[in-house]
Design a protein around this motif. Sequence first.
Motif, PDB file in Angstrom:
ATOM      1  N   LYS A 186      36.514  39.809  40.978  1.00 43.04           N
ATOM      2  CA  LYS A 186      37.683  39.804  41.851  1.00 43.04           C
ATOM      3  C   LYS A 186      38.801  40.670  41.253  1.00 43.04           C
ATOM      4  O   LYS A 186      39.303  41.576  41.888  1.00 43.04           O
ATOM      5  N   THR A 187      39.174  40.373  40.021  1.00 43.43           N
ATOM      6  CA  THR A 187      40.240  41.082  39.329  1.00 43.43           C
ATOM      7  C   THR A 187      39.960  41.052  37.846  1.00 43.43           C
ATOM      8  O   THR A 187      39.538  40.034  37.309  1.00 43.43           O
TER       9      THR A 187
ATOM     10  N   SER B 299      36.352  44.834  32.587  1.00 45.06           N
ATOM     11  CA  SER B 299      35.341  45.194  33.580  1.00 45.06           C
ATOM     12  C   SER B 299      33.980  45.295  32.890  1.00 45.06           C
ATOM     13  O   SER B 299      33.899  45.487  31.683  1.00 45.06           O
TER      14      SER B 299
ATOM     15  N   ASN C  40      40.999  32.867  37.513  1.00 42.95           N
ATOM     16  CA  ASN C  40      41.496  34.219  37.324  1.00 42.95           C
ATOM     17  C   ASN C  40      43.018  34.259  37.305  1.00 42.95           C
ATOM     18  O   ASN C  40      43.595  35.261  36.946  1.00 42.95           O
ATOM     19  N   THR C  41      43.654  33.159  37.705  1.00 43.66           N
ATOM     20  CA  THR C  41      45.113  33.109  37.787  1.00 43.66           C
ATOM     21  C   THR C  41      45.616  31.781  37.227  1.00 43.66           C
ATOM     22  O   THR C  41      44.862  30.801  37.171  1.00 43.66           O
TER      23      THR C  41
END
Length: 108
Positions: free
Chosen positions: A64-65, A56, A33-34
């Motif tokens: 998470k994000t 989404s 995610n990062t």
Amino acid sequence: MKADGVHVGQSDMPAQLARKLMPEGAIIGVSVNTPEEASQAVKDGADYIGIGSVWSTSTKKDIKTVIGVRGIGEVIDALKGSQVKTVAIGLDLIKLYNTYSSFVHKVE
């Protein structure tokens, strides 16, 4: 075990451990995610990463994000110089086209 590979999430075992448990030549994927998680996945020996979630969704409750299109670019930038393949999580054909267009027409 007769699997060709395995995909692990951030709350699962590290890719490095999965690599030790799987047969030689197995394909190992990691959800990221990062950019930092992507860099770690490369260090741990991942063959590919799943980036996202990009948008989404009502089908997955433990997101998470949501990173959006810009987040994809940041993660991909962290992979420069590696041979690790990527897939974006949460893309359908329309979103894929829009994502591609945003990279092709990116203003520098």
